[in-house]
Design a protein around this motif. Sequence first.
Motif, mmCIF file in Angstrom:
data_model
loop_
_atom_site.group_PDB
_atom_site.id
_atom_site.type_symbol
_atom_site.label_atom_id
_atom_site.label_comp_id
_atom_site.label_asym_id
_atom_site.label_seq_id
_atom_site.Cartn_x
_atom_site.Cartn_y
_atom_site.Cartn_z
ATOM 1 N N PHE A 1 40.439 51.392 7.035
ATOM 2 C CA PHE A 1 39.649 51.225 8.251
ATOM 3 C C PHE A 1 40.519 50.642 9.360
ATOM 4 O O PHE A 1 41.475 49.893 9.106
ATOM 5 C CB PHE A 1 38.496 50.245 8.015
ATOM 6 C CG PHE A 1 37.372 50.783 7.180
ATOM 7 C CD1 PHE A 1 36.539 51.774 7.667
ATOM 8 C CD2 PHE A 1 37.126 50.261 5.914
ATOM 9 C CE1 PHE A 1 35.470 52.251 6.904
ATOM 10 C CE2 PHE A 1 36.064 50.721 5.147
ATOM 11 C CZ PHE A 1 35.244 51.723 5.641
ATOM 12 N N TRP A 2 40.154 50.938 10.611
ATOM 13 C CA TRP A 2 40.773 50.306 11.774
ATOM 14 C C TRP A 2 39.872 49.190 12.287
ATOM 15 O O TRP A 2 38.643 49.335 12.325
ATOM 16 C CB TRP A 2 41.012 51.318 12.891
ATOM 17 C CG TRP A 2 42.102 52.287 12.596
ATOM 18 C CD1 TRP A 2 41.967 53.568 12.160
ATOM 19 C CD2 TRP A 2 43.515 52.057 12.721
ATOM 20 N NE1 TRP A 2 43.204 54.156 11.998
ATOM 21 C CE2 TRP A 2 44.165 53.251 12.331
ATOM 22 C CE3 TRP A 2 44.283 50.959 13.112
ATOM 23 C CZ2 TRP A 2 45.557 53.373 12.339
ATOM 24 C CZ3 TRP A 2 45.673 51.086 13.115
ATOM 25 C CH2 TRP A 2 46.301 52.274 12.729
ATOM 26 N N LEU A 3 40.476 48.080 12.681
ATOM 27 C CA LEU A 3 39.725 46.960 13.245
ATOM 28 C C LEU A 3 39.663 47.089 14.763
ATOM 29 O O LEU A 3 39.956 46.156 15.511
ATOM 30 C CB LEU A 3 40.363 45.629 12.824
ATOM 31 C CG LEU A 3 40.386 45.361 11.325
ATOM 32 C CD1 LEU A 3 40.985 43.991 11.022
ATOM 33 C CD2 LEU A 3 38.990 45.484 10.722
ATOM 34 N N GLN A 4 39.307 48.292 15.200
ATOM 35 C CA GLN A 4 39.102 48.593 16.611
ATOM 36 C C GLN A 4 37.772 49.321 16.744
ATOM 37 O O GLN A 4 37.462 50.209 15.957
ATOM 38 C CB GLN A 4 40.236 49.464 17.158
ATOM 39 C CG GLN A 4 41.604 48.816 17.087
ATOM 40 C CD GLN A 4 42.712 49.818 17.356
ATOM 41 O OE1 GLN A 4 42.597 50.646 18.241
ATOM 42 N NE2 GLN A 4 43.781 49.741 16.582
ATOM 43 N N GLU A 5 36.995 48.950 17.744
ATOM 44 C CA GLU A 5 35.692 49.558 17.939
ATOM 45 C C GLU A 5 35.827 50.993 18.458
ATOM 46 O O GLU A 5 36.773 51.336 19.155
ATOM 47 C CB GLU A 5 34.869 48.735 18.942
ATOM 48 C CG GLU A 5 34.594 47.308 18.504
ATOM 49 C CD GLU A 5 33.531 47.199 17.419
ATOM 50 O OE1 GLU A 5 33.001 48.253 17.006
ATOM 51 O OE2 GLU A 5 33.240 46.069 16.992
ATOM 52 N N GLY A 6 34.841 51.807 18.112
ATOM 53 C CA GLY A 6 34.694 53.105 18.735
ATOM 54 C C GLY A 6 35.483 54.243 18.148
ATOM 55 O O GLY A 6 35.466 55.349 18.689
ATOM 56 N N LEU A 7 36.162 54.020 17.024
ATOM 57 C CA LEU A 7 36.902 55.093 16.360
ATOM 58 C C LEU A 7 36.068 55.645 15.202
ATOM 59 O O LEU A 7 35.261 54.919 14.611
ATOM 60 C CB LEU A 7 38.229 54.577 15.814
ATOM 61 C CG LEU A 7 39.197 53.952 16.815
ATOM 62 C CD1 LEU A 7 40.359 53.293 16.092
ATOM 63 C CD2 LEU A 7 39.701 55.003 17.792
ATOM 64 N N PRO A 8 36.234 56.921 14.852
ATOM 65 C CA PRO A 8 35.505 57.450 13.695
ATOM 66 C C PRO A 8 35.798 56.672 12.412
ATOM 67 O O PRO A 8 34.947 56.600 11.522
ATOM 68 C CB PRO A 8 35.996 58.894 13.594
ATOM 69 C CG PRO A 8 36.479 59.232 14.965
ATOM 70 C CD PRO A 8 37.041 57.965 15.519
ATOM 71 N N SER A 9 36.990 56.094 12.314
ATOM 72 C CA SER A 9 37.375 55.349 11.119
ATOM 73 C C SER A 9 37.382 53.840 11.354
ATOM 74 O O SER A 9 38.064 53.099 10.650
ATOM 75 C CB SER A 9 38.753 55.807 10.640
ATOM 76 O OG SER A 9 39.706 55.720 11.682
ATOM 77 N N SER A 10 36.618 53.370 12.349
ATOM 78 C CA SER A 10 36.468 51.934 12.560
ATOM 79 C C SER A 10 35.694 51.302 11.407
ATOM 80 O O SER A 10 34.775 51.914 10.854
ATOM 81 C CB SER A 10 35.718 51.654 13.870
ATOM 82 O OG SER A 10 36.440 52.097 14.990
ATOM 83 N N LEU A 11 36.050 50.066 11.070
ATOM 84 C CA LEU A 11 35.340 49.348 10.022
ATOM 85 C C LEU A 11 33.896 49.089 10.441
ATOM 86 O O LEU A 11 33.621 48.636 11.555
ATOM 87 C CB LEU A 11 36.031 48.006 9.750
ATOM 88 C CG LEU A 11 35.320 47.080 8.755
ATOM 89 C CD1 LEU A 11 35.306 47.682 7.361
ATOM 90 C CD2 LEU A 11 35.973 45.701 8.747
ATOM 91 N N ARG A 12 32.980 49.396 9.541
ATOM 92 C CA ARG A 12 31.595 49.003 9.732
ATOM 93 C C ARG A 12 30.929 48.926 8.357
ATOM 94 O O ARG A 12 31.288 49.669 7.436
ATOM 95 C CB ARG A 12 30.853 49.965 10.652
ATOM 96 C CG ARG A 12 30.620 51.349 10.101
ATOM 97 C CD ARG A 12 29.872 52.241 11.097
ATOM 98 N NE ARG A 12 29.422 53.475 10.488
ATOM 99 C CZ ARG A 12 30.170 54.551 10.303
ATOM 100 N NH1 ARG A 12 31.439 54.538 10.692
ATOM 101 N NH2 ARG A 12 29.656 55.633 9.743
#
Length: 582
Positions: A435-446
Amino acid sequence: MVAGTHWLASATGMSVLERGGNAFDAAVAAGFVLQVAEPHLNGPGGEVPILLWSEAEQRTHVVCGQGVAPAAATIERFRELGLDVVPGTGLLAATVPGAFGGWMLLLERWGTWRLADVLAPAIHYAEHGVPVLERVSATITAVEDLFTADWPTSAATWLPGGRVPEPGSRLANPVLAATYRRIVAEAEAASGTREGQLAAARHAWYEGFVAEAIADFSATTAWRDSSGEVHGGLLTGDDLAGWSPTTEEPVGFDYRGHTVYKTGPWGQGPVFLQQLALLDGVDLDAMGYLSADYVHTVTEAAKLAFADREAWYGDADVPLADLLDPAYNAARRALIGPRASLDLLPGSPGGREPRLPVLPGARVPVTEGVGEPTVDTAGLERTLPDGQVRGDTCHVDVVDRWGNMVSATPSGGWLQSSPTIPALGFCLGTRAQMFWLQEGLPSSLRPGARPRTTLSPSFALKDGRPWLAFGTPGGDQQDQWSVNFFLALVHGGLNLQEAIDAPMFHTEHFPSSFFPRGARPGVLHVEERLEAGVVAELRRRGHEVEVQGPWSLGRLSAVARDGGFLKAAANPRGAQGYAAGR
């Protein structure tokens, strides 16, 4: 036929077929043996995506054994901890361990054997031991100091007598054997039917004693991870109880009389299809197999496809139809020039604007990153002293007498990924590092999302009929090595074994899926068996070619239904892959 990355798994699967089991029974039994035989590449706390062909249903299915991020795993939580990337080791990177659920779903819906029978080989090997691979010994050596100083529960499991096990010695995991024996005992006590026992086994894992031990360990312990800091875990019993494996439709693409199927874009699988879509308008046959033109074109297509992976893939609404659209790929194909591209160039499917992740602490996209390769200079899996892994997976393919076929790529939960849970004999996985710890990406952590995994089994039809199940370990390289293998069959005219044996190549041009997430723009790895003149021409075209050992890249295996015969092949690299059948 059974083919896989370890001879014990292949032999186990074949023994199931010999005793009347079907391909699904065999794959499950082999998959659990892989956890014991290749513990540095997969484990019970990991995950497994599976592609299968059901002869009775005349269709392909995906089984998703990929767990999700915990409810507490938010970008804000990681920011509070002072982190801008998810660590590559330790408890923070754990997702729900999906492998057990995935294997159980495959067994329940398509298999015929009972739980005790498919688990018996893995229990035997865990209890009595397996021969230690040279790479297992090397992996434990790399993390010996970490285990001794910081992860004592792992030291107790993997340093018997306080020493690294020698290659060829016997290594057992009696605690894991006891865990599986208890699951079988509870399942048999709960029900007399096969289906009831499988349901009880899932309950034991995700709501019973296994879940309780995982949740307690995650909540009450803290360990040093690859960030250099000490952290506890986020995974809870509710996270495990709230997850279940799923089946889904595969994504397919037609190429020169073949239809290739992959998982959805929650994994990287469709990047294989995007490469085919780009190459569909190229005359590879005229170029000549493994010529400079051929290798250059295949490599440049991979760069474009993987750029789209970075911008668009994840457990989200991915515009896959637009990414595979002929007009889109015609425009993308025009970007392949006579020289090597040094840029990461995602497209704009359906007119959407791409957004790339940004390297933590920098103001530029990760294309300018400084990360490490997914494989070392020998092209083989590598473990760093803090437990980070390069090349972290195994694979198994099966076809049975009735025509059922399975391609499975179990991974995660490696012995070096996080501290061993002493009550269970295995550790949690670290797939959340993708996951990426950046908002708004398809692969952002949530919370509740699947990480955009690299695990990528493959299945193909030929002239509308089931033909080929195949795959390989290798992280980001999986859908390059597998494409190269497939193209060798279609354009090189090679048979299964020849295509696996052929000189392999891959690029590291795009961001790694693994911590610390860097890229090496323009770098192209080739085995030294590739002709010297081809290598020289690739360098002249601007590729930064790194020549590896003659048998160092790829760990492919495959089974096929072809010309009235069942066929199989396995990788000679590393001297542990094996294919068997009759």
